[in-house]
Every structure is written in C-alpha cells, then in structure tokens.
Design an enzyme around this catalytic site. Structure first.
Site, short mmCIF file in Angstrom:
data_model
loop_
_atom_site.label_atom_id
_atom_site.label_comp_id
_atom_site.label_asym_id
_atom_site.label_seq_id
_atom_site.Cartn_x
_atom_site.Cartn_y
_atom_site.Cartn_z
N LYS A 179 0.84 -1.20 0.00
CA LYS A 179 0.00 0.00 0.00
C LYS A 179 0.88 1.27 0.00
CE LYS A 179 -3.36 -2.92 0.21
NZ LYS A 179 -4.14 -3.42 1.32
C1 LIG Z 1 -5.10 -4.50 1.73
C2 LIG Z 1 -6.56 -4.41 1.82
C3 LIG Z 1 -7.26 -4.80 2.96
C4 LIG Z 1 -6.62 -5.49 4.14
O1 LIG Z 1 -5.54 -4.84 4.67
P1 LIG Z 1 -4.43 -5.68 5.50
O2 LIG Z 1 -3.63 -4.59 6.13
O3 LIG Z 1 -3.66 -6.47 4.51
O4 LIG Z 1 -5.15 -6.50 6.48
C5 LIG Z 1 -8.63 -4.62 2.99
N1 LIG Z 1 -9.29 -4.09 1.95
C6 LIG Z 1 -8.66 -3.74 0.82
C7 LIG Z 1 -9.44 -3.15 -0.31
C8 LIG Z 1 -7.28 -3.90 0.71
O5 LIG Z 1 -6.66 -3.59 -0.43
#
Ligand SMILES: *Cc1c(COP(=O)(O)O)cnc(C)c1O
Length: 372
Positions: A179
């Site tokens: 991210k």
């Molecule tokens: C990455 C993501 C999550 C979950 O996040 P984590 O930190 O990996 O638990 C939830 N929703 C979306 C749309 C994501 O891209």
C-alpha cells in the site's frame, strides 16, 4: 519488477532504531503520534491504529454493532478482507455490483439490495479512486445506514475537496508494504466519532478499557475487561516506521500520479489495452494501475509471458463471492454481479510504485504490446 513495492530508507531505519532503544516497544507514545499524524492528514478527529487493515475493518464492524442477522452491503470487486470482516462480526455480506469503467461500487445497485436487516454499506476506493460518496451518503441517510469507507487503496486522496478519512462515518486504511506507506503489517480506523474511536481502542486491547501506559500514568494497577476484544494492537516499532514513511507520502503520491499519467497517455489510443476511467472532482491515490484487455486477448497468455519478462503483473480481484469459502458457506453462485464477473475475466494490474521510472512504464508497455 513487482506490481507494487515499499521503499525503506535510512531515515526509516533510524526512526525504528530509536524506538528499539526506548522504554516502549508497544502501546507507547509513537502509537499516539502516528494516530495524530494520520488524523491530521485526513482532516478528521480520531484515529485508532491497529495491527492490520483487516483488524481495522473488524473493529469498525464491532463499533457499529454488527452481529448475527445483520446485513452489510459490500462491493463484489474487492479484497476478501472487506467481506470477511462482516463475517467475523457475525453478519452477512451482501454483494453489490460495480460500475463498468471504474470498478467502483455502483450506488444505483446498492439501493435495491437494502432490506430491513441492512445496517451498513462498505465503499471500496478501488485502485485508489474515491467512490461516489455523495450518492452513497444520500442512500445511507435515507435508510439510516452507516457508511464505512474501505480506503486501503486511497490514503491521501480527496473527494470534492474533502480528504479521504473525513467523508464516511469511518474510514479504514492499511499499511501493508504494497500500500502507500508501510508499517510491516498495520492499519487504522479514522472517524469523527469519539464513541466509535473509544470502542475500537478498547476492542484492539482485549476489551480492556485502559492500556498499561494510561494505568502507569494514573498510578493504578486496576484494569477491567468490559467486552470481548482481541489483541489487535500496533506496536511503537511499527508506528515509528509509519511516522517516518508518512513524511514521504506526498512525494510518493506525486510519483504514482506521474507514472499512472504516463501509462494513461501511452494507452489513450490503444484498442487492446483500456485503462480505467478517472472521475472528476476527486484526486486519485493511484494505488493500482489496472487495465482491461480486449475480449480477443487471453489474459493467461499475457500474464505468463510478462512474468517471463520479469514483470509482476497481477489480477485485482476475483469477485469475493466466487471464492470457494463464500460459495460453500453462503451458497453464492456465479451471475450475482455480472459487471464484476465480466471485468474479472479481462483485468490486469500493471506495475506501479514510486521506485519505478517512466522508462520502466515504457518497458512494461513494450513487453505488453509485443505479447498482444
Ligand atoms: C489491503 C486491503 C485490505 C486489508 O488490509 P491488510 O492490512 O492487509 O489486512 C482490505 N481491503 C482492501 C481493499 C485492501 O486492499
């Protein structure tokens, strides 16, 4: 060349090292500092740092009281965790279809899914582009539903001049390395509601109302568990990394925007490779660069050939209800969300992250063009 990747520099390492030499490895001052910085970026009031974006989603479902018999509307085109959080809380996810050219949740499809059991809508800022929040807020108001923004793709974006994090009832961010900023694992719930923020702060700490630092500061050992919570805490080590990463977010957003703009310009007249549409009145955080391949092109052939060239293309996402778990446990069947299913067959995520150059983008497109 992976589809996404973090950058860790010497400042990040120094920031983490400082915490390793300090008194607080977890639940200390860095957590509060990180929460304050994210909240300030989002122009919101409260932030609760938790161990992942998934834990943040779970916390949000807990705060609004989702339980057995409740329905929550989620888009079909998202990561499984969006829907899983509803299931963790005992609720049932109801899948809404998306808009063809943006893959954002379609407000016109949401309304027809509302029943007396519906409690909330989760909007996902797919690929980094904010959803149609005005339309979604109107529907939520009309039916007395909560609006949760899964903004794991869109840290730093905005909609009609409002920062993501200040629009929905609660907004969820992830700090997974793929991210915008990384804490290893990590997430946050951002909200203007003190009540929900307090509920989630308690939920992340076993349902105990105070943390060790608060007890130390007020000179008492007494702690009480008010409800069943989890250990969803984010450590000071991770928050120190997050604080240092956050300083680079504006520059990284600019890099992402330049690279994505370069892809857009090069693909403007391509008959076989269609970028998604960028909507007006919002800034796009450009998390994923997703294209739709022409219907005559085999995505599997393209996928394999690009991986041979060292290009880590990927697919985001298989509609959530098509996963074996959801088919088995909730009896979902294909055909539920035709737009998402059709898109799923043809989409491909091309590499996009701040360590890339425009020459890298040209190389990706050259390889892609050759395969096609
Ligand atoms: C990455 C993501 C999550 C979950 O996040 P984590 O930190 O990996 O638990 C939830 N929703 C979306 C749309 C994501 O891209």
């Amino acid at each position: 060349m992976p589809y996404g990747r973090h950058i860790v520099d010497n400042d990040d390492i120094a920031s983490v090292t400082e915490v390793l030499r300090s008194d607080w490895l977890t639940s200390g001052p860095k957590v509060k500092e990180f929460e304050a910085e994210v909240v300030s970026l989002c122009e919101a009031k409260y932030g609760v740092a938790v161990s992942s974006g998934t834990a943040a989603l779970h916390g949000a479902m807990h705060a609004i009281g989702i339980g057995h018999g409740d329905e929550v509307i989620v888009p079909a085109m998202t990561f499984a965790a969006t829907a899983n959080s509803v299931v963790y809380a005992g609720g049932t996810p109801v899948f809404a279809d998306v808009v063809t050219d943006t893959l954002l949740i379609d407000p016109s499809k949401v309304e027809s899914l509302i029943t007396p059991k519906t409690k909330a809508i989760v909007a996902v800022d797919y690929a980094g582009q904010p959803c149609d929040y005005d339309e979604l807020l109107t529907i939520a108001d009309l039916y007395g539903l909560k609006l949760i923004a899964d903004s794991c793709h869109s840290l730093g974006s905005s909609y009609k001049g409002k920062m993501t994090g200040s629009i929905a009832d609660m907004t969820i961010f992830s700090f997974h390395p793929v991210k915008h900023i990384a804490t290893g694992e990590g997430g946050m719930v951002v909200t203007n509601s003190q009540d929900w923020a307090e509920k989630i702060a308690c939920f992340r700490n076993h349902g105990i109302t105070t943390d060790p630092k608060q007890r130390m500061d007020s000179g008492t050992w007494l702690y009480q568990m008010e409800e069943l919570g989890y250990n969803y805490r984010l450590t000071d080590i991770q928050c120190a990394l997050g604080l240092s990463q956050l300083k680079k977010l504006p520059y990284w957003l600019e890099c992402r925007d330049n690279l994505a703009g370069h892809y857009d310009n090069k693909l403007i007249s391509s008959p076989d490779i269609q970028p998604l549409k960028n909507l007006e009145q919002r800034t796009h955080a450009r998390h994923l660069y997703v294209v739709r391949l022409g219907t005559g092109i085999s995505r599997e052939v393209v996928y394999k050939a690009l991986h041979k060239d060292g290009i880590g293309v990927n697919v985001h996402y298989i509609p959530v209800y098509m996963h074996p778990y959801y088919k088995r446990e909730f009896k979902f069947a294909e055909g539920l969300c035709p737009v998402a299913e059709e898109a799923f067959k043809h989409i491909l995520t091309l590499p996009l992250h701040p360590a890339m150059s425009t020459a890298d983008v040209d190389y990706v497109l050259e390889c892609l063009g050759r395969v096609i």
